[in-house]
Write a protein that holds these residues in place. Structure first.
Motif, short mmCIF file in Angstrom:
data_model
loop_
_atom_site.label_atom_id
_atom_site.label_comp_id
_atom_site.label_asym_id
_atom_site.label_seq_id
_atom_site.Cartn_x
_atom_site.Cartn_y
_atom_site.Cartn_z
N TRP A 1 -3.88 -18.51 0.67
CA TRP A 1 -4.40 -17.26 0.12
C TRP A 1 -4.86 -16.39 1.27
O TRP A 1 -5.65 -16.80 2.10
CB TRP A 1 -5.57 -17.49 -0.83
N GLY B 1 3.77 -13.85 -2.33
CA GLY B 1 3.85 -13.24 -3.64
C GLY B 1 3.69 -11.73 -3.52
O GLY B 1 3.50 -11.20 -2.42
N LYS C 1 -1.73 -8.74 -11.61
CA LYS C 1 -1.35 -7.82 -10.55
C LYS C 1 -2.50 -6.85 -10.25
O LYS C 1 -2.71 -6.49 -9.09
CB LYS C 1 -0.12 -7.02 -10.95
N CYS D 1 -0.94 -14.54 -2.30
CA CYS D 1 -0.69 -15.97 -2.27
C CYS D 1 0.63 -16.20 -1.52
O CYS D 1 1.53 -15.34 -1.59
CB CYS D 1 -0.61 -16.52 -3.68
N SER E 1 -2.14 -9.19 -5.60
CA SER E 1 -3.05 -8.90 -6.72
C SER E 1 -4.10 -7.91 -6.21
O SER E 1 -4.80 -8.22 -5.25
CB SER E 1 -3.74 -10.17 -7.21
N THR F 1 4.66 -16.55 -7.47
CA THR F 1 4.25 -15.65 -8.54
C THR F 1 2.73 -15.62 -8.65
O THR F 1 2.10 -16.67 -8.73
CB THR F 1 4.84 -16.11 -9.89
N GLN F 2 2.19 -14.41 -8.65
CA GLN F 2 0.74 -14.22 -8.76
C GLN F 2 0.42 -13.44 -10.02
O GLN F 2 1.13 -12.50 -10.37
CB GLN F 2 0.20 -13.38 -7.60
N THR F 3 -0.70 -13.81 -10.65
CA THR F 3 -1.24 -13.03 -11.76
C THR F 3 -2.75 -13.01 -11.69
O THR F 3 -3.35 -13.98 -11.19
CB THR F 3 -0.81 -13.61 -13.13
N LEU G 1 -7.67 -15.91 -9.73
CA LEU G 1 -6.32 -15.41 -9.45
C LEU G 1 -5.37 -16.61 -9.48
O LEU G 1 -5.61 -17.61 -8.79
CB LEU G 1 -6.27 -14.74 -8.08
N GLN G 2 -4.33 -16.48 -10.29
CA GLN G 2 -3.39 -17.59 -10.43
C GLN G 2 -2.22 -17.43 -9.46
O GLN G 2 -1.79 -16.32 -9.16
CB GLN G 2 -2.85 -17.65 -11.87
N CYS G 3 -1.73 -18.56 -8.97
CA CYS G 3 -0.58 -18.54 -8.07
C CYS G 3 0.26 -19.78 -8.34
O CYS G 3 -0.28 -20.90 -8.39
CB CYS G 3 -1.03 -18.52 -6.61
N TYR H 1 -4.97 -9.28 -2.62
CA TYR H 1 -4.88 -10.71 -2.37
C TYR H 1 -3.42 -11.15 -2.46
O TYR H 1 -2.71 -10.82 -3.41
CB TYR H 1 -5.73 -11.48 -3.39
#
Lengths: 114, 113
Positions: B34, B105, B9, B91, B108, B5-7, B21-23, B89
């Motif tokens: 990444w 993921g 988007k 992950c 993003s 899960t990436q955030t 960028l969170q993963c 991007y």
């Protein structure tokens, strides 16, 4: 210098016919090979793989062929369906190398025409 | 079955701004990656990690930093954003080893203006 080449940026095939996507690599140390499928606005998803000890692997409508002497692999999709329209990435790995994942080609955009 | 899960988007950044960028992955995979994908190009590796506390540079690390404090999380930090970092991007994670299948993921989309 590209280690993985997909020389066809796009390919158009009629529904029901065979789609053949090609990939060439330069390094003979690569020993496993994968195909990924990518729809717009989504991440790549794993489709099928083959190791260097085999020359063919089948999964339903998808078959991957490996020609080690030519450093060439191909993905056959038969019969092609509208849902197969996507970008297909060839990816290669070296199990004896580092942990730095896979090396990807630039992708081939497959368009299935009704 | 969340997977990777990436955030966020989508994000628009101004030149010189920073962001993370969170993963996170819930498959207990040791390996995380990444990648970035520029239009008409393949995926290029930015950074990777083989386990918590261990990170290493990929093909295109300049302008980025990562950390891996837990098995689940692998954030990517962009410092002083530049237009050249406009990209998608991804992950990803895997178990590693022979026949390594990498799971991605959803991506993003980052635009630097």
């Amino acid at each position: 210098d590209q280690q993985v080449k997909q020389n066809s940026p796009s390919l158009s095939v009629q529904e029901g016919r065979i789609s053949i996507l090609n990939c060439d690599y330069t390094n003979s140390m690569f020993d496993y090979f994968l195909w990924y499928k990518k729809y717009p606005a989504e991440g790549p998803t794993f489709l099928i793989s083959i190791s260097s000890i085999k020359d063919k692997n089948e999964d339903g409508r998808f078959t991957v062929f490996l020609n080690k002497s030519a450093k060439h692999l191909s993905l056959h999709i038969v019969p092609s369906q509208p849902g197969d329209s996507a970008v297909y990435f060839c990816a290669v790995g070296d199990s004896g190398g580092g942990a730095d994942g896979l090396t990807f080609g630039k992708g081939t955009h497959l368009i299935i025409q009704p | 079955n969340a997977g990777v899960t990436q955030t966020p988007k989508f994000r628009i950044l101004k030149i010189g701004q920073s962001m993370t960028l969170q993963c996170t992955q819930d498959m207990n995979h040791n390996y995380m990656y990444w990648y970035r994908q520029d239009p008409g190009m393949g995926l290029k590796l930015i950074y990777y990690s083989v386990g918590a506390g261990i990170t290493d540079k990929g093909e295109v690390p300049n302008g980025y930093n990562v950390s891996r404090s837990t098995t689940e999380d692998f954030p990517l930090r962009l410092e002083l954003a530049a237009p050249s970092q406009t990209s998608v991007y991804f992950c990803a994670s895997s178990t590693g080893g022979f026949g390594n299948t990498i799971y991605f993921g959803e991506g993003s989309w980052l635009t630097v203006v």
